[in-house]
Design a protein around this motif. Structure first.
Motif, PDB file in Angstrom:
ATOM      1  N   UNK A  49       0.866  -1.181   0.000  1.00 44.18           N
ATOM      2  CA  UNK A  49       0.000   0.000   0.000  1.00 44.18           C
ATOM      3  C   UNK A  49       0.901   1.228   0.000  1.00 44.18           C
ATOM      4  N   UNK A  50       0.851   2.000  -1.085  1.00 44.40           N
ATOM      5  CA  UNK A  50       1.699   3.176  -1.237  1.00 44.40           C
ATOM      6  C   UNK A  50       0.821   4.424  -1.338  1.00 44.40           C
ATOM      7  N   UNK A  51       0.884   5.239  -0.291  1.00 45.37           N
ATOM      8  CA  UNK A  51       0.098   6.467  -0.178  1.00 45.37           C
ATOM      9  C   UNK A  51       1.081   7.632  -0.282  1.00 45.37           C
ATOM     10  N   UNK A  52       1.129   8.266  -1.468  1.00 48.80           N
ATOM     11  CA  UNK A  52       2.140   9.294  -1.724  1.00 48.80           C
ATOM     12  C   UNK A  52       1.561  10.364  -2.639  1.00 48.80           C
ATOM     13  N   UNK A  53       1.930  11.608  -2.391  1.00 50.29           N
ATOM     14  CA  UNK A  53       1.432  12.697  -3.211  1.00 50.29           C
ATOM     15  C   UNK A  53       2.435  13.827  -3.305  1.00 50.29           C
ATOM     16  N   UNK A  54       2.636  14.337  -4.503  1.00 48.95           N
ATOM     17  CA  UNK A  54       3.561  15.459  -4.711  1.00 48.95           C
ATOM     18  C   UNK A  54       2.857  16.782  -4.477  1.00 48.95           C
ATOM     19  N   UNK A  55       3.644  17.778  -4.109  1.00 47.82           N
ATOM     20  CA  UNK A  55       3.137  19.135  -3.873  1.00 47.82           C
ATOM     21  C   UNK A  55       3.799  20.098  -4.850  1.00 47.82           C
ATOM     22  N   UNK A  56       3.014  21.001  -5.374  1.00 44.72           N
ATOM     23  CA  UNK A  56       3.550  21.992  -6.307  1.00 44.72           C
ATOM     24  C   UNK A  56       3.055  23.376  -5.896  1.00 44.72           C
ATOM     25  N   UNK A  57       3.996  24.254  -5.492  1.00 43.34           N
ATOM     26  CA  UNK A  57       3.663  25.605  -5.043  1.00 43.34           C
ATOM     27  C   UNK A  57       2.529  25.588  -4.028  1.00 43.34           C
ATOM     28  N   UNK A  58       2.671  24.720  -3.034  1.00 41.65           N
ATOM     29  CA  UNK A  58       1.759  24.600  -1.890  1.00 41.65           C
ATOM     30  C   UNK A  58       0.456  23.878  -2.209  1.00 41.65           C
ATOM     31  N   UNK A  59       0.234  23.470  -3.449  1.00 43.18           N
ATOM     32  CA  UNK A  59      -0.974  22.719  -3.779  1.00 43.18           C
ATOM     33  C   UNK A  59      -0.636  21.230  -3.812  1.00 43.18           C
ATOM     34  N   UNK A  60      -1.520  20.437  -3.222  1.00 42.28           N
ATOM     35  CA  UNK A  60      -1.192  19.071  -2.876  1.00 42.28           C
ATOM     36  C   UNK A  60      -1.845  18.040  -3.796  1.00 42.28           C
ATOM     37  N   UNK A  61      -1.503  16.806  -3.569  1.00 42.14           N
ATOM     38  CA  UNK A  61      -2.183  15.646  -4.142  1.00 42.14           C
ATOM     39  C   UNK A  61      -2.094  14.552  -3.094  1.00 42.14           C
ATOM     40  N   UNK A  62      -2.961  13.551  -3.197  1.00 45.05           N
ATOM     41  CA  UNK A  62      -3.036  12.513  -2.161  1.00 45.05           C
ATOM     42  C   UNK A  62      -3.574  11.242  -2.822  1.00 45.05           C
ATOM     43  N   UNK A  63      -2.677  10.363  -3.255  1.00 44.73           N
ATOM     44  CA  UNK A  63      -3.041   9.195  -4.050  1.00 44.73           C
ATOM     45  C   UNK A  63      -2.519   7.936  -3.372  1.00 44.73           C
ATOM     46  N   UNK A  64      -3.368   6.921  -3.295  1.00 47.51           N
ATOM     47  CA  UNK A  64      -2.938   5.631  -2.752  1.00 47.51           C
ATOM     48  C   UNK A  64      -3.172   4.539  -3.780  1.00 47.51           C
ATOM     49  N   UNK A  65      -2.132   3.726  -4.001  1.00 51.41           N
ATOM     50  CA  UNK A  65      -2.214   2.553  -4.878  1.00 51.41           C
ATOM     51  C   UNK A  65      -1.861   1.323  -4.057  1.00 51.41           C
ATOM     52  N   UNK A  66      -2.584   0.239  -4.284  1.00 53.80           N
ATOM     53  CA  UNK A  66      -2.336  -1.024  -3.590  1.00 53.80           C
ATOM     54  C   UNK A  66      -2.217  -2.140  -4.622  1.00 53.80           C
ATOM     55  N   UNK A  67      -1.188  -2.988  -4.464  1.00 51.83           N
ATOM     56  CA  UNK A  67      -0.968  -4.070  -5.418  1.00 51.83           C
ATOM     57  C   UNK A  67       0.082  -5.036  -4.859  1.00 51.83           C
ATOM     58  N   UNK A  68       0.172  -6.239  -5.427  1.00 47.89           N
ATOM     59  CA  UNK A  68       1.152  -7.212  -4.930  1.00 47.89           C
ATOM     60  C   UNK A  68       2.565  -6.878  -5.393  1.00 47.89           C
ATOM     61  N   UNK A  69       3.520  -7.123  -4.519  1.00 53.38           N
ATOM     62  CA  UNK A  69       4.911  -6.786  -4.827  1.00 53.38           C
ATOM     63  C   UNK A  69       5.426  -7.536  -6.045  1.00 53.38           C
ATOM     64  N   UNK A  70       4.939  -8.755  -6.263  1.00 50.31           N
ATOM     65  CA  UNK A  70       5.456  -9.559  -7.363  1.00 50.31           C
ATOM     66  C   UNK A  70       4.705  -9.350  -8.667  1.00 50.31           C
TER      67      UNK A  70
END
Length: 395
Positions: A167-188
């Motif tokens: 489960x990877x919950x990561x989001x980039x920020x650009x000039x103080x504006x955010x994102x919030x995205x989570x992807x889940x999947x098997x490692x293999x």
């Protein structure tokens, strides 16, 4: 320090009418005959922290009002302008591509923090996003059931194993504006049947909420919709038995999804305005009490949709210890999932006049995910390189 830019440069850079030095604040305001100053001070209902009012030399010469501004600014931040929406579309595009790169490059044997590093590097190198919106959550195996994993006490440092759900919950920020995205999947790169069942239950909940969003819809109703669909799928799978309506009465959904369905997003990843004066109060029932807003949706709002399904020992123990709840469990099936972890699928949406705009653009279907991960193995190879060995040995 480098070159100090001129006032004219700052004026053009930020498209403002006037620029002054900090030590001129009192003089400039007096020149403008500003007798009453509205200062930003108030409680953030999401974090529980209080905004501290501004202070400067000479402020005692003015009448101060710290009541009016906070609720007005908070409400302004709830509704995005067209320009703000364009930036949020950009942060989502960059973050979506960065998530896809992680899907391509993940291999059993790598470290969770390497997935964080791949995401951050991609977002900065390709999108100019120097900062992330929050500390990256990169949970593999049982760590995927820890809602805010990745903090200093658990710094994404586990070795990812073959067969793990991630489960990877990561989001980039650009000039103080955010994102919030989570992807889940098997490692293999290949879902087992159990992983597929859990994943598709969450995906069905996500898409049901996505397809229901429009002005006039209650966000609390969307939370309960997601809970209901997850419970329905667990009944179909055989992990739960009984009537879903009865399960809703005893709040069984909160055992598997102990957080809210989503939150406002903008200049903060958990943006303000969730519980304004005159808006619905915070719900009190388990699960729903964690909602960061219970408002009725309106055009221009931007929110996350993030249903999840987690197998958390403490919550399962509490449920099985309560006869009113325990009667719904098929314990033989449940035993298979005690070390499963969890799945969350999180997208960002903007409410429109007649529905919503999906800002996030990552693969969501099982086949789509497996295809992208297979492409990554063709592109980068199967071996995780030896990055982990180099790090562990100190070479």
């Amino acid at each position: 320090m480098g070159t100090l830019q001129s006032l004219d440069f700052i004026k053009k850079r930020y498209h403002v009418d006037e620029v002054h030095y900090v030590n001129e604040i009192s003089f400039v305001l007096k020149t403008l005959n500003a007798n009453v100053l509205l200062l930003l001070e108030g409680l953030n209902t999401d974090s529980g922290k209080k905004t501290r009012a501004a202070a400067f030399d000479g402020i005692s010469k003015f009448t101060i009002d710290t009541v009016v501004l906070h609720s007005e600014i908070s409400e302004c931040r709830v509704f995005k302008s067209n320009d703000e929406l364009e930036i949020l579309r950009y942060t989502n595009r960059v973050s979506s591509e960065a998530h896809k790169e992680v899907m391509r490059r993940i291999r059993p044997g790598m470290k969770e923090f390497q997935m964080e590093s791949i995401f951050l590097h991609y977002a900065y190198y390709n999108g100019g996003c120097r900062h992330s919106s929050y500390t990256c959550i990169c949970g593999s195996g049982e760590n995927s059931s820890v809602l805010h994993y990745g903090h200093a006490g658990a710094p994404n440092n586990r070795t990812i194993r073959d067969g793990d759900i991630c489960l990877f919950d990561m989001g980039a920020e650009y000039y103080c504006y955010t994102s919030d995205i989570t992807c889940s999947y098997p490692a293999n790169g290949k879902f087992t049947n159990d992983q597929k069942v859990i994943y598709e239950a969450v995906l069905r909940a996500n898409r049901a909420v996505l397809n229901s969003i429009k002005p006039g819809v209650s966000w609390l109703d969307m939370h309960h919709l997601a809970e209901r669909i997850i419970l329905e799928d667990l009944v179909s799978f055989g992990l739960l038995v009984g009537d879903v309506n009865d399960m809703m009465v005893v709040n069984l959904g909160a055992t598997f999804m102990p957080h809210g369905i989503g939150h406002f997003m903008g200049c903060d990843v958990h943006d303000v305005g969730g519980y304004q004066q005159g808006s619905p109060e915070r719900p009190t029932k388990p699960g729903a009490c964690s909602l960061r807003t219970a408002r009725t949706l309106e055009n221009g709002m931007v929110l996350t949709i993030e249903p999840g399904l987690y197998f958390i020992d403490k919550l399962l123990g509490e449920a099985l210890g309560n006869p009113n709840v325990a009667r719904f469990f098929n314990r033989d099936v449940l035993l298979r999932f005690y070390s499963f972890g969890g799945v969350r699928i999180e997208d960002n949406v903007a409410v429109t006049v007649d529905g919503c705009e999906l800002l996030t653009c990552v693969p969501r279907g099982v086949h789509e995910i497996e295809s992208l991960m297979a492409d990554g193995r063709k592109l980068y190879g199967i071996d995780p390189a030896s990055c982990s060995d180099l790090l562990i040995s100190g070479k």
